[in-house]
Design an enzyme around this catalytic site. Structure first.
Site, PDB file in Angstrom:
ATOM      1  N   GLN A  30     -15.188  -5.060  -0.773  1.00  0.00           N
ATOM      2  CA  GLN A  30     -15.045  -6.374  -1.430  1.00  0.00           C
ATOM      3  C   GLN A  30     -15.121  -7.476  -0.378  1.00  0.00           C
ATOM      4  O   GLN A  30     -15.006  -7.206   0.821  1.00  0.00           O
ATOM      5  CB  GLN A  30     -13.694  -6.437  -2.156  1.00  0.00           C
ATOM      6  CG  GLN A  30     -12.509  -6.048  -1.305  1.00  0.00           C
ATOM      7  CD  GLN A  30     -11.362  -5.428  -2.106  1.00  0.00           C
ATOM      8  OE1 GLN A  30     -11.216  -5.618  -3.328  1.00  0.00           O
ATOM      9  NE2 GLN A  30     -10.527  -4.664  -1.421  1.00  0.00           N
ATOM     10  N   HIS A  61       5.835 -10.257  -6.928  1.00  0.00           N
ATOM     11  CA  HIS A  61       6.296  -9.032  -6.270  1.00  0.00           C
ATOM     12  C   HIS A  61       7.714  -8.648  -6.721  1.00  0.00           C
ATOM     13  O   HIS A  61       8.025  -7.464  -6.855  1.00  0.00           O
ATOM     14  CB  HIS A  61       6.214  -9.188  -4.754  1.00  0.00           C
ATOM     15  CG  HIS A  61       4.807  -9.282  -4.260  1.00  0.00           C
ATOM     16  ND1 HIS A  61       4.356 -10.276  -3.402  1.00  0.00           N
ATOM     17  CD2 HIS A  61       3.716  -8.522  -4.538  1.00  0.00           C
ATOM     18  CE1 HIS A  61       3.064 -10.099  -3.168  1.00  0.00           C
ATOM     19  NE2 HIS A  61       2.650  -9.050  -3.865  1.00  0.00           N
ATOM     20  N   GLU A 105      -4.140   2.632  -1.350  1.00  0.00           N
ATOM     21  CA  GLU A 105      -4.914   1.383  -1.244  1.00  0.00           C
ATOM     22  C   GLU A 105      -6.338   1.756  -0.837  1.00  0.00           C
ATOM     23  O   GLU A 105      -6.546   2.567   0.072  1.00  0.00           O
ATOM     24  CB  GLU A 105      -4.247   0.484  -0.204  1.00  0.00           C
ATOM     25  CG  GLU A 105      -5.117  -0.656   0.334  1.00  0.00           C
ATOM     26  CD  GLU A 105      -5.636  -1.604  -0.720  1.00  0.00           C
ATOM     27  OE1 GLU A 105      -4.823  -2.148  -1.491  1.00  0.00           O
ATOM     28  OE2 GLU A 105      -6.867  -1.785  -0.763  1.00  0.00           O
ATOM     29  N   ASP A 155      -0.783  -2.397  -8.603  1.00  0.00           N
ATOM     30  CA  ASP A 155      -0.924  -3.771  -8.111  1.00  0.00           C
ATOM     31  C   ASP A 155      -2.376  -3.963  -7.696  1.00  0.00           C
ATOM     32  O   ASP A 155      -2.721  -4.039  -6.511  1.00  0.00           O
ATOM     33  CB  ASP A 155       0.029  -3.985  -6.925  1.00  0.00           C
ATOM     34  CG  ASP A 155      -0.135  -5.363  -6.312  1.00  0.00           C
ATOM     35  OD1 ASP A 155       0.199  -5.520  -5.107  1.00  0.00           O
ATOM     36  OD2 ASP A 155      -0.613  -6.287  -7.005  1.00  0.00           O
ATOM     37  N   THR A 157      -6.515  -5.453  -8.084  1.00  0.00           N
ATOM     38  CA  THR A 157      -7.296  -6.657  -8.333  1.00  0.00           C
ATOM     39  C   THR A 157      -7.620  -6.694  -9.825  1.00  0.00           C
ATOM     40  O   THR A 157      -7.232  -5.806 -10.573  1.00  0.00           O
ATOM     41  CB  THR A 157      -8.609  -6.586  -7.520  1.00  0.00           C
ATOM     42  OG1 THR A 157      -9.149  -5.265  -7.645  1.00  0.00           O
ATOM     43  CG2 THR A 157      -8.384  -6.901  -6.059  1.00  0.00           C
TER      44      THR A 157
HETATM   45  N1  SAM Z   1      -1.277  -9.452  -6.922  1.00  0.00           N
HETATM   46  C1  SAM Z   1      -2.717  -9.375  -7.017  1.00  0.00           C
HETATM   47  C2  SAM Z   1      -3.167  -9.596  -8.424  1.00  0.00           C
HETATM   48  O1  SAM Z   1      -2.334  -9.552  -9.325  1.00  0.00           O
HETATM   49  O2  SAM Z   1      -4.362  -9.841  -8.604  1.00  0.00           O
HETATM   50  C3  SAM Z   1      -3.186  -8.065  -6.471  1.00  0.00           C
HETATM   51  C4  SAM Z   1      -2.975  -8.039  -5.018  1.00  0.00           C
HETATM   52  S1  SAM Z   1      -3.459  -6.653  -4.089  1.00  0.00           S
HETATM   53  C5  SAM Z   1      -4.199  -7.484  -2.785  1.00  0.00           C
HETATM   54  C6  SAM Z   1      -4.802  -5.891  -4.962  1.00  0.00           C
HETATM   55  C7  SAM Z   1      -5.242  -4.667  -4.168  1.00  0.00           C
HETATM   56  O3  SAM Z   1      -5.881  -3.700  -4.994  1.00  0.00           O
HETATM   57  C8  SAM Z   1      -6.252  -4.964  -3.040  1.00  0.00           C
HETATM   58  O4  SAM Z   1      -5.658  -4.676  -1.795  1.00  0.00           O
HETATM   59  C9  SAM Z   1      -7.439  -4.044  -3.336  1.00  0.00           C
HETATM   60  O5  SAM Z   1      -8.064  -3.561  -2.175  1.00  0.00           O
HETATM   61  C10 SAM Z   1      -6.755  -2.954  -4.133  1.00  0.00           C
HETATM   62  N2  SAM Z   1      -7.644  -2.138  -4.973  1.00  0.00           N
HETATM   63  C11 SAM Z   1      -8.665  -2.562  -5.760  1.00  0.00           C
HETATM   64  N3  SAM Z   1      -9.245  -1.510  -6.379  1.00  0.00           N
HETATM   65  C12 SAM Z   1      -8.564  -0.391  -5.987  1.00  0.00           C
HETATM   66  C13 SAM Z   1      -8.668   0.995  -6.296  1.00  0.00           C
HETATM   67  N4  SAM Z   1      -9.619   1.433  -7.149  1.00  0.00           N
HETATM   68  N5  SAM Z   1      -7.798   1.855  -5.713  1.00  0.00           N
HETATM   69  C14 SAM Z   1      -6.843   1.405  -4.858  1.00  0.00           C
HETATM   70  N6  SAM Z   1      -6.682   0.101  -4.512  1.00  0.00           N
HETATM   71  C15 SAM Z   1      -7.539  -0.788  -5.081  1.00  0.00           C
END
Ligand code: SAM
Length: 285
Positions: A30, A61, A105, A155, A157
């Protein structure tokens, strides 16, 4: 870059005046940018969508962690999917009775850059001996996982790009297989005024998997367009109706110092606007 324009919605969105770009890179998953803004402090965005800011991260959080953990009351093991900025991990680890947290993650770069540029999010949580960080796709992890957790927190994206798979039936079935009998699953589920279809879709996909599927909400200023909605799924309906006395006792015993979460807000958060209730009713017809 003088202005950062969020591109989540094609015809409307928030703008940040960029005081300094700290990091920008197209990772293998991404587009990641971290910048400073006078109003919100350091801001992190992925694929054009604001993920977290220093100033308002505590709302999201605290509500995504203490709500399921205090409702359950005896959490020992937690699984976090996503959460690369470390805010969820930090809040989960504040519960001293928790023995193990696995965080899955997909993008190591998010963890690395958030530790470097948003250190107050994780506050050393990634180094906690109770925490195990696995770099993997969350949908693959839960499909293969033979460990069981009391609480699972997604949590992720938004359901675009790598996050899309975390809003699918296979993911929810995988979550169910990793959750103990009376465990709780919670997931970020978008801003219901702007993304009501995401709430309906989650309800449609989660309902066949769990006995009780509800939603709760919190106002996160930089998740623009209304209140942020969280999905809640469990086989143990009692967890959603914990009485105030019990919840207050658990909150006091946990010794948490929250800036948003309160036991009263926890209970009130499950009261949803009529338009959201109507959308969920439509799905159940
Ligand atoms: N609080 C934010 C929101 O509500 O939009 C989310 C924050 S956190 C940064 C989102 C995380 O999900 C990112 O670090 C991203 O890399 C991770 N992510 C996205 N797709 C994923 C997947 N398929 N498996 C694991 N992590 C994933």
């Amino acid at each position: 870059m003088n202005n950062y324009l969020e591109t989540l919605y094609p015809s409307w969105g928030q703008r940040f005046l960029v005081d300094e770009v700290l990091f920008e890179h197209q990772t293998s998953h991404q587009h990641l940018v971290i910048f400073k803004n006078q109003q919100w402090g350091t801001v992190m965005a992925l694929d054009g969508v604001v993920q977290t800011t220093e100033k308002d991260e505590f709302v999201y959080h605290e509500m995504m962690t203490h709500t399921p953990i205090l409702a359950h009351g005896q959490v020992k093991k937690v699984l976090v999917i996503g959460g690369g900025d470390g805010g969820i991990l930090r809040e989960v680890l504040k519960h001293q009775q928790i023995e193990r947290v696995v965080q899955v993650e997909i993008d190591q770069a998010v963890i690395d850059m958030c530790i470097k540029y948003l250190p107050n999010h994780s506050q050393g949580a990634f180094d906690d001996p109770r925490a195990e960080v696995i770099i993997n796709d969350g949908v693959k992890y839960v499909a293969d996982c033979d460990e069981h957790f009391d609480v699972i927190i997604s949590d992720s994206t938004d359901p675009i790009g790598p996050g899309e798979v975390l809003f699918t039936s296979p993911f929810y079935q995988g979550v169910k297989s990793c959750l103990i009998e009376d465990g709780v699953f919670v997931a970020q589920n978008g801003v219901s005024f702007m993304q009501l279809d995401e709430v309906s879709t989650t309800y449609r996909r989660l309902s066949p998997v769990f006995n009780e599927v509800l939603f709760y909400a919190a106002a996160v200023p930089t998740y623009v367009g209304g209140v942020m909605t969280f999905a809640w799924a469990t086989e143990n309906r009692a967890l959603t109706h914990i009485d105030s006395t019990t919840l207050n006792q658990r909150f006091e015993k946990a010794g948490l110092h929250c800036r948003y979460y309160t036991p009263a807000l926890h209970q009130a958060a499950f009261a949803l606007p009529a338009y959201v209730q109507a959308a969920l009713h439509e799905v159940s017809l």
